[in-house]
Design an enzyme around this catalytic site. Structure first.
Site, PDB file in Angstrom:
ATOM      1  N   CYS A  42       0.828  -1.204   0.000  1.00 50.86           N
ATOM      2  CA  CYS A  42       0.000   0.000   0.000  1.00 50.86           C
ATOM      3  C   CYS A  42       0.867   1.260   0.000  1.00 50.86           C
ATOM      4  N   CYS A  47      -1.626   1.757  -2.979  1.00 53.64           N
ATOM      5  CA  CYS A  47      -2.562   2.873  -2.741  1.00 53.64           C
ATOM      6  C   CYS A  47      -1.891   4.249  -2.799  1.00 53.64           C
ATOM      7  N   LYS A  50       0.041   5.130  -6.195  1.00 53.21           N
ATOM      8  CA  LYS A  50      -1.034   5.147  -7.221  1.00 53.21           C
ATOM      9  C   LYS A  50      -1.851   6.437  -7.105  1.00 53.21           C
ATOM     10  N   TYR A 177      -9.636  -3.439 -10.732  1.00 55.72           N
ATOM     11  CA  TYR A 177      -9.257  -2.164 -10.108  1.00 55.72           C
ATOM     12  C   TYR A 177      -8.003  -1.569 -10.759  1.00 55.72           C
ATOM     13  N   GLU A 181      -7.844   1.839 -13.030  1.00 58.00           N
ATOM     14  CA  GLU A 181      -7.174   3.019 -12.462  1.00 58.00           C
ATOM     15  C   GLU A 181      -5.993   3.461 -13.323  1.00 58.00           C
ATOM     16  N   HIS A 432     -26.290  22.558   0.738  1.00 60.81           N
ATOM     17  CA  HIS A 432     -26.419  23.081  -0.617  1.00 60.81           C
ATOM     18  C   HIS A 432     -25.435  24.211  -0.891  1.00 60.81           C
ATOM     19  N   GLU A 437     -25.568  16.174  -1.561  1.00 61.26           N
ATOM     20  CA  GLU A 437     -26.944  16.456  -1.117  1.00 61.26           C
ATOM     21  C   GLU A 437     -27.957  15.638  -1.920  1.00 61.26           C
TER      22      GLU A 437
HETATM   23  C1  FAD Z   1      -1.361  -0.881  -7.493  1.00 64.79           C
HETATM   24  C2  FAD Z   1      -2.178  -1.172  -6.244  1.00 64.79           C
HETATM   25  C3  FAD Z   1      -3.043  -0.214  -5.783  1.00 64.79           C
HETATM   26  C4  FAD Z   1      -3.798  -0.461  -4.639  1.00 64.79           C
HETATM   27  N1  FAD Z   1      -4.660   0.505  -4.222  1.00 64.79           N
HETATM   28  C5  FAD Z   1      -5.399   0.292  -3.122  1.00 64.79           C
HETATM   29  C6  FAD Z   1      -6.273   1.313  -2.646  1.00 64.79           C
HETATM   30  O1  FAD Z   1      -6.405   2.388  -3.241  1.00 64.79           O
HETATM   31  N2  FAD Z   1      -6.976   1.059  -1.515  1.00 64.79           N
HETATM   32  C7  FAD Z   1      -6.865  -0.128  -0.832  1.00 64.79           C
HETATM   33  O2  FAD Z   1      -7.524  -0.308   0.201  1.00 64.79           O
HETATM   34  N3  FAD Z   1      -6.048  -1.110  -1.277  1.00 64.79           N
HETATM   35  C8  FAD Z   1      -5.312  -0.926  -2.392  1.00 64.79           C
HETATM   36  N4  FAD Z   1      -4.456  -1.902  -2.826  1.00 64.79           N
HETATM   37  C9  FAD Z   1      -4.385  -3.168  -2.063  1.00 64.79           C
HETATM   38  C10 FAD Z   1      -3.491  -3.004  -0.821  1.00 64.79           C
HETATM   39  O3  FAD Z   1      -2.238  -2.485  -1.200  1.00 64.79           O
HETATM   40  C11 FAD Z   1      -3.331  -4.350  -0.128  1.00 64.79           C
HETATM   41  O4  FAD Z   1      -4.606  -4.883   0.149  1.00 64.79           O
HETATM   42  C12 FAD Z   1      -2.545  -4.230   1.179  1.00 64.79           C
HETATM   43  O5  FAD Z   1      -1.282  -3.654   0.977  1.00 64.79           O
HETATM   44  C13 FAD Z   1      -2.383  -5.627   1.802  1.00 64.79           C
HETATM   45  O6  FAD Z   1      -1.612  -5.560   2.972  1.00 64.79           O
HETATM   46  P1  FAD Z   1      -0.857  -6.849   3.522  1.00 64.79           P
HETATM   47  O7  FAD Z   1      -0.371  -6.488   4.888  1.00 64.79           O
HETATM   48  O8  FAD Z   1      -1.707  -8.045   3.379  1.00 64.79           O
HETATM   49  O9  FAD Z   1       0.377  -7.078   2.545  1.00 64.79           O
HETATM   50  P2  FAD Z   1       1.540  -6.098   2.064  1.00 64.79           P
HETATM   51  O10 FAD Z   1       1.252  -4.687   2.374  1.00 64.79           O
HETATM   52  O11 FAD Z   1       1.800  -6.456   0.649  1.00 64.79           O
HETATM   53  O12 FAD Z   1       2.787  -6.523   2.961  1.00 64.79           O
HETATM   54  C14 FAD Z   1       3.414  -7.766   2.841  1.00 64.79           C
HETATM   55  C15 FAD Z   1       4.871  -7.623   3.243  1.00 64.79           C
HETATM   56  O13 FAD Z   1       5.419  -8.920   3.455  1.00 64.79           O
HETATM   57  C16 FAD Z   1       6.745  -8.960   2.972  1.00 64.79           C
HETATM   58  N5  FAD Z   1       7.108 -10.365   2.736  1.00 64.79           N
HETATM   59  C17 FAD Z   1       6.603 -11.216   1.805  1.00 64.79           C
HETATM   60  N6  FAD Z   1       7.155 -12.452   1.948  1.00 64.79           N
HETATM   61  C18 FAD Z   1       8.015 -12.373   3.005  1.00 64.79           C
HETATM   62  C19 FAD Z   1       8.878 -13.312   3.643  1.00 64.79           C
HETATM   63  N7  FAD Z   1       8.950 -14.594   3.263  1.00 64.79           N
HETATM   64  N8  FAD Z   1       9.631 -12.880   4.687  1.00 64.79           N
HETATM   65  C20 FAD Z   1       9.591 -11.592   5.107  1.00 64.79           C
HETATM   66  N9  FAD Z   1       8.776 -10.664   4.534  1.00 64.79           N
HETATM   67  C21 FAD Z   1       8.002 -11.057   3.511  1.00 64.79           C
HETATM   68  C22 FAD Z   1       6.674  -8.083   1.722  1.00 64.79           C
HETATM   69  O14 FAD Z   1       7.952  -7.613   1.352  1.00 64.79           O
HETATM   70  C23 FAD Z   1       5.730  -6.956   2.170  1.00 64.79           C
HETATM   71  O15 FAD Z   1       6.442  -5.887   2.731  1.00 64.79           O
HETATM   72  C24 FAD Z   1      -3.675  -1.691  -3.957  1.00 64.79           C
HETATM   73  C25 FAD Z   1      -2.781  -2.658  -4.418  1.00 64.79           C
HETATM   74  C26 FAD Z   1      -2.038  -2.400  -5.553  1.00 64.79           C
HETATM   75  C27 FAD Z   1      -1.070  -3.446  -6.051  1.00 64.79           C
HETATM   76  N1  NAD Z   2      -8.720   1.291  -5.242  1.00 69.80           N
HETATM   77  C1  NAD Z   2      -8.508   0.151  -4.600  1.00 69.80           C
HETATM   78  O1  NAD Z   2      -9.011  -0.076  -3.504  1.00 69.80           O
HETATM   79  C2  NAD Z   2      -7.626  -0.879  -5.205  1.00 69.80           C
HETATM   80  C3  NAD Z   2      -6.797  -0.557  -6.264  1.00 69.80           C
HETATM   81  C4  NAD Z   2      -5.990  -1.528  -6.796  1.00 69.80           C
HETATM   82  C5  NAD Z   2      -6.010  -2.803  -6.274  1.00 69.80           C
HETATM   83  N2  NAD Z   2      -6.828  -3.083  -5.236  1.00 69.80           N
HETATM   84  C6  NAD Z   2      -6.896  -4.440  -4.657  1.00 69.80           C
HETATM   85  O2  NAD Z   2      -5.931  -5.256  -5.254  1.00 69.80           O
HETATM   86  C7  NAD Z   2      -6.556  -6.359  -5.879  1.00 69.80           C
HETATM   87  C8  NAD Z   2      -5.810  -6.712  -7.113  1.00 69.80           C
HETATM   88  O3  NAD Z   2      -6.100  -5.804  -8.178  1.00 69.80           O
HETATM   89  P1  NAD Z   2      -6.244  -6.358  -9.655  1.00 69.80           P
HETATM   90  O4  NAD Z   2      -6.757  -5.275 -10.511  1.00 69.80           O
HETATM   91  O5  NAD Z   2      -4.990  -7.059 -10.032  1.00 69.80           O
HETATM   92  O6  NAD Z   2      -7.301  -7.519  -9.467  1.00 69.80           O
HETATM   93  P2  NAD Z   2      -8.865  -7.584  -9.777  1.00 69.80           P
HETATM   94  O7  NAD Z   2      -9.325  -8.850  -9.178  1.00 69.80           O
HETATM   95  O8  NAD Z   2      -9.562  -6.333  -9.435  1.00 69.80           O
HETATM   96  O9  NAD Z   2      -8.889  -7.693 -11.376  1.00 69.80           O
HETATM   97  C9  NAD Z   2      -8.307  -8.782 -12.037  1.00 69.80           C
HETATM   98  C10 NAD Z   2      -8.703  -8.765 -13.499  1.00 69.80           C
HETATM   99  O10 NAD Z   2      -8.154  -9.928 -14.112  1.00 69.80           O
HETATM  100  C11 NAD Z   2      -9.181 -10.668 -14.724  1.00 69.80           C
HETATM  101  N3  NAD Z   2      -8.905 -12.088 -14.626  1.00 69.80           N
HETATM  102  C12 NAD Z   2      -8.641 -12.777 -13.498  1.00 69.80           C
HETATM  103  N4  NAD Z   2      -8.497 -14.079 -13.797  1.00 69.80           N
HETATM  104  C13 NAD Z   2      -8.674 -14.195 -15.141  1.00 69.80           C
HETATM  105  C14 NAD Z   2      -8.654 -15.283 -16.070  1.00 69.80           C
HETATM  106  N5  NAD Z   2      -8.431 -16.537 -15.659  1.00 69.80           N
HETATM  107  N6  NAD Z   2      -8.853 -15.022 -17.371  1.00 69.80           N
HETATM  108  C15 NAD Z   2      -9.089 -13.766 -17.789  1.00 69.80           C
HETATM  109  N7  NAD Z   2      -9.124 -12.693 -16.977  1.00 69.80           N
HETATM  110  C16 NAD Z   2      -8.919 -12.921 -15.675  1.00 69.80           C
HETATM  111  C17 NAD Z   2     -10.446 -10.283 -13.975  1.00 69.80           C
HETATM  112  O11 NAD Z   2     -11.585 -10.519 -14.763  1.00 69.80           O
HETATM  113  C18 NAD Z   2     -10.202  -8.809 -13.721  1.00 69.80           C
HETATM  114  O12 NAD Z   2     -10.522  -8.053 -14.848  1.00 69.80           O
HETATM  115  C19 NAD Z   2      -7.985  -5.918  -6.130  1.00 69.80           C
HETATM  116  O13 NAD Z   2      -8.875  -7.006  -6.180  1.00 69.80           O
HETATM  117  C20 NAD Z   2      -8.258  -5.021  -4.957  1.00 69.80           C
HETATM  118  O14 NAD Z   2      -8.713  -5.798  -3.880  1.00 69.80           O
HETATM  119  C21 NAD Z   2      -7.638  -2.149  -4.698  1.00 69.80           C
END
Ligand code: FAD
Ligand code: NAD
Length: 450
Positions: A42, A47, A50, A177, A181, A432, A437
Site C-alpha cells: 500500500c 494505494c 497510485k 481495479y 485506475e 447546498h 446532497e
Molecule cells: C497498485 C495497487 C493499488 C492499490 N490501491 C489500493 C487502494 O487504493 N486502496 C486499498 O484499500 N487497497 C489498495 N491496494 C491493495 C493493498 O495495497 C493491499 O490490500 C494491502 O497492501 C495488503 O496488505 P498486507 O499487509 O496483506 O500485505 P503487504 O502490504 O503487501 O505486505 C506484505 C509484506 O510482506 C513482505 N514479505 C513477503 N514475503 C516475506 C517473507 N517470506 N519474509 C519476510 N517478509 C516477507 C513483503 O515484502 C511486504 O512488505 C492496492 C494494491 C495495488 C497493487
Molecule cells: N482502489 C482500490 O481499492 C484498489 C486498487 C488496486 C487494487 N486493489 C486491490 O488489489 C486487488 C488486485 O487488483 P487487480 O486489478 O490485479 O485484481 P482484480 O481482481 O480487481 O482484477 C483482475 C482482473 O483480471 C481478470 N482475470 C482474473 N483471472 C482471469 C482469467 N483466468 N482469465 C481472464 N481474466 C482474468 C479479472 O476478470 C479482472 O478483470 C484488487 O482485487 C483489490 O482488492 C484495490
C-alpha cells in the site's frame, strides 16, 4: 539458539505492522520480519503512489477545466514523469522512515530478511532462529503474470509506478481495479491507452450501472476498450510488444498486466508445517483468522478474501487484541466494506450491488452534469444510486460515479453499517450546493427490481 517472542509477524506491510504495534501496546514481546522495505504494498507500490499519480493526472485535467473558468497560460502545460518519480521516491522514503520509527517507538523488534518456517514452527531468517506461541502470516500478494503465455516479462503496476518516462502507446490486460485506475490515470497523463479484458464490461463485482458508466467515461477519455478480447499469447519485440488476438495481431509500445494478484506463499515453508493452500494459492483462515495449524494466523492479501488495506489493518489489530488483551470483540465484518476505484472520474460503493438485492428492492438514482464543468464542453456526468429494502426500507447499497465519490461514500458507509433506512436519508437536511446532497433529495424510486 532460538530467540523467543510472544508474537512473530512475517511481513511488515499494512496488516503486519498494525498487528505488531497493537500487540506490543498490550505488552507482548514482538518481532516483525521483513524481506524488503518496511511499509508493504500500500505505502510503497500500491494505494499511496497510485493515488499520487492519480493526483498528477487529475491536476492536468483540472488545468483544462480551469481554462473554461478564465485561467490562461502562455504555453501548453507539460507533464514530467521524471519530476513525479523523484517526488514520489522522496515521499515513500519519508513514509517508510515513519513506519520504521513507529515500530521502534512501539518496542517491536524489526528483523530484516526473508522468513521461512521449519517443521515444528521455528522461523529461520538468515542465520537467526525465532520461535513463539503465536505466528502471523502477513506476506501480502504479488501481480500474477502467468495467465497469458509470454507476459511474464511484461510490466505490472510496480514497474509502471517506477517509470521515468511515459510510453506513447500502452496496452493494459485486465479489467479490474488496477487496470481501470492505471488506464485512466495514464491516459490523463498523455498516453494512448487501450484495455483488453475477458468480460463484456470492466470491474466485475461492481454494480452494473457503475460498470457501464466507468466504461463510458474511459472511452470519453480516449481509451480504446476491447471487451472479451484478451490475447492468447504476447511476444516481446525490440520496440515493444506484439499481441496475438484470435487470428490477428497488433503491436504496442508498452504492455501492462493487471490480471489479478497471487498470495506470497512461495518459499515460506508452509508445506513443512502441514498447511494446505486454496486452489487460488491463498492461506485459508477461519472467522478467528486462525489457519489449520495451531498458533499460526493470517491476515490481509495472503488470505485473498478482500484485498484492501483497511481490511488487513483491521484484521491485524483485531487479532492482536484477541491474543494479547483477551478482547471478545467480534472479528471485523467484511459485509459493508466501502471501496473506490481511483480513475480520473472515480467510482465508489458500499453494500450490495443491484444483482445482490432481493426482488422488490427500490432503486433511487440521480444523474446530472456536475456544476464544476458548467462552463466547459466535457461530457462527464455524475451518477448516484441508492438501493432500499422492500421489507423495511433499510439502505442496502450506495454507489456513485463522479468526482469526490470516494470521500462521499466513506461517510455514507457509516449510514449503511448502522442500518439506516431511506426515511433517515429523507429527514436529513441537505447541504447546498453540494454533490452529496442528492443522496438525501432522492424523491421517488426510478424502478423496482424484479
Ligand atoms: C497498485 C495497487 C493499488 C492499490 N490501491 C489500493 C487502494 O487504493 N486502496 C486499498 O484499500 N487497497 C489498495 N491496494 C491493495 C493493498 O495495497 C493491499 O490490500 C494491502 O497492501 C495488503 O496488505 P498486507 O499487509 O496483506 O500485505 P503487504 O502490504 O503487501 O505486505 C506484505 C509484506 O510482506 C513482505 N514479505 C513477503 N514475503 C516475506 C517473507 N517470506 N519474509 C519476510 N517478509 C516477507 C513483503 O515484502 C511486504 O512488505 C492496492 C494494491 C495495488 C497493487
Ligand atoms: N482502489 C482500490 O481499492 C484498489 C486498487 C488496486 C487494487 N486493489 C486491490 O488489489 C486487488 C488486485 O487488483 P487487480 O486489478 O490485479 O485484481 P482484480 O481482481 O480487481 O482484477 C483482475 C482482473 O483480471 C481478470 N482475470 C482474473 N483471472 C482471469 C482469467 N483466468 N482469465 C481472464 N481474466 C482474468 C479479472 O476478470 C479482472 O478483470 C484488487 O482485487 C483489490 O482488492 C484495490
Amino acid at each position: 539458539m532460538s530467540r523467543t517472542f510472544d508474537f512473530i509477524v512475517i511481513g511488515a506491510g499494512s496488516g503486519g505492522v498494525a498487528a505488531a504495534r497493537r500487540a506490543a501496546s498490550h505488552g507482548a514481546r514482538v518481532a516483525i520480519i521483513e524481506q524488503a522495505r518496511v511499509g508493504g504494498t500500500c505505502v510503497l507500490r500500491g494505494c499511496v503512489p497510485k493515488k499520487l499519480l492519480m493526483y498528477a493526472s487529475r491536476h492536468g485535467a483540472a488545468l483544462a477545466e480551469a481554462s473554461d473558468f478564465g485561467w490562461q497560460w502562455p504555453a501548453a502545460p507539460e507533464f514530467s514523469m521524471s519530476h513525479w518519480a523523484r517526488a514520489k521516491a522522496t515521499e515513500t522514503a519519508r513514509l517508510e522512515q515513519l513506519y520504521r520509527q513507529l515500530l521502534a517507538d512501539s518496542g517491536v523488534e524489526l528483523v530484516p530478511g526473508r522468513a521461512r518456517l521449519e517443521a515444528g514452527g521455528e522461523i529461520v531468517v538468515g542465520q537467526q532462529h525465532l520461535q513463539g506461541p503465536h505466528i502471523l502470516l502477513a506476506t501480502g500478494a504479488s501481480a500474477d503474470h502467468s495467465l497469458i503465455p509470454g507476459a511474464e516479462q511484461a510490466a505490472g503496476s510496480d514497474e509502471v509506478l517506477d517509470l521515468q518516462r511515459l510510453p506513447g502507446r500502452l496496452t493494459i490486460l485486465g479489467g479490474g481495479y488496477i487496470a481501470v485506475e492505471f488506464a485512466s490515470i495514464l491516459a490523463g497523463l498523455g498516453c494512448a491507452a487501450s484495455m483488453r479484458y475477458r468480460g463484456d464490461l470492466p470491474l466485475r463485482g461492481f454494480d452494473p450501472d457503475i460498470r457501464r458508466r466507468i466504461a463510458t467515461s474511459l472511452q470519453q477519455q480516449g481509451i480504446a476498450l476491447h471487451a472479451g478480447a484478451l490475447p492468447q499469447q504476447v511476444t516481446r519485440r525490440a520496440d515493444g510488444w506484439q499481441l496475438h488476438v484470435g487470428t490477428g495481431s497488433e503491436t504496442t509500445d508498452y504492455l501492462m498486466v493487471a490480471l489479478g494478484r497471487r498470495p506470497n506463499t512461495a518459499g515460506l515453508g508452509l508445506e513443512r508445517v502441514g498447511l494446505e493452500l486454496t486452489a487460488g494459492g491463498a492461506v485459508p483462515v477461519d472467522a478467528q483468522l486462525q489457519t489449520a495449524v495451531r498458533g499460526l494466523y493470517a491476515v490481509g492479501d495472503i488470505t485473498h478474501r478482500k484485498d484492501l488495506t483497511p481490511v488487513a489493518v483491521a484484521e491485524g489489530r483485531w487479532l492482536a487484541d484477541r491474543l494479547f488483551a483477551a478482547s471478545e470483540r467480534p472479528p471485523p465484518s467484511l459485509q459493508h466494506v466501502p471501496t473506490a476505484v481511483f480513475s480520473l472520474t472515480p467510482a465508489a460503493s458500499v453494500g450490495l450491488a443491484e444483482g445482490e438485492c432481493p426482488p422488490g428492492t427500490a432503486v433511487y438514482e440521480s444523474d446530472f452534469r456536475p456544476m464544476r464543468l458548467a462552463f466547459g464542453t466535457s461530457r462527464e456526468r455524475c451518477y448516484l444510486k441508492l438501493l432500499a429494502s422492500p421489507v423495511d426500507r433499510k439502505v442496502l447499497g450506495i454507489h456513485m460515479h463522479g468526482n469526490d465519490a470516494p470521500e462521499i461514500i466513506q461517510s455514507l458507509a457509516m449510514a449503511v453499517t448502522a442500518g439506516l433506512s431511506k426515511d433517515d436519508f429523507d429527514r436529513t437536511m441537505a447541504l447546498h450546493p453540494s454533490t452529496a446532497e442528492e443522496f438525501v433529495l432522492m424523491g421517488k424510486p426510478k424502478r423496482y427490481l424484479c
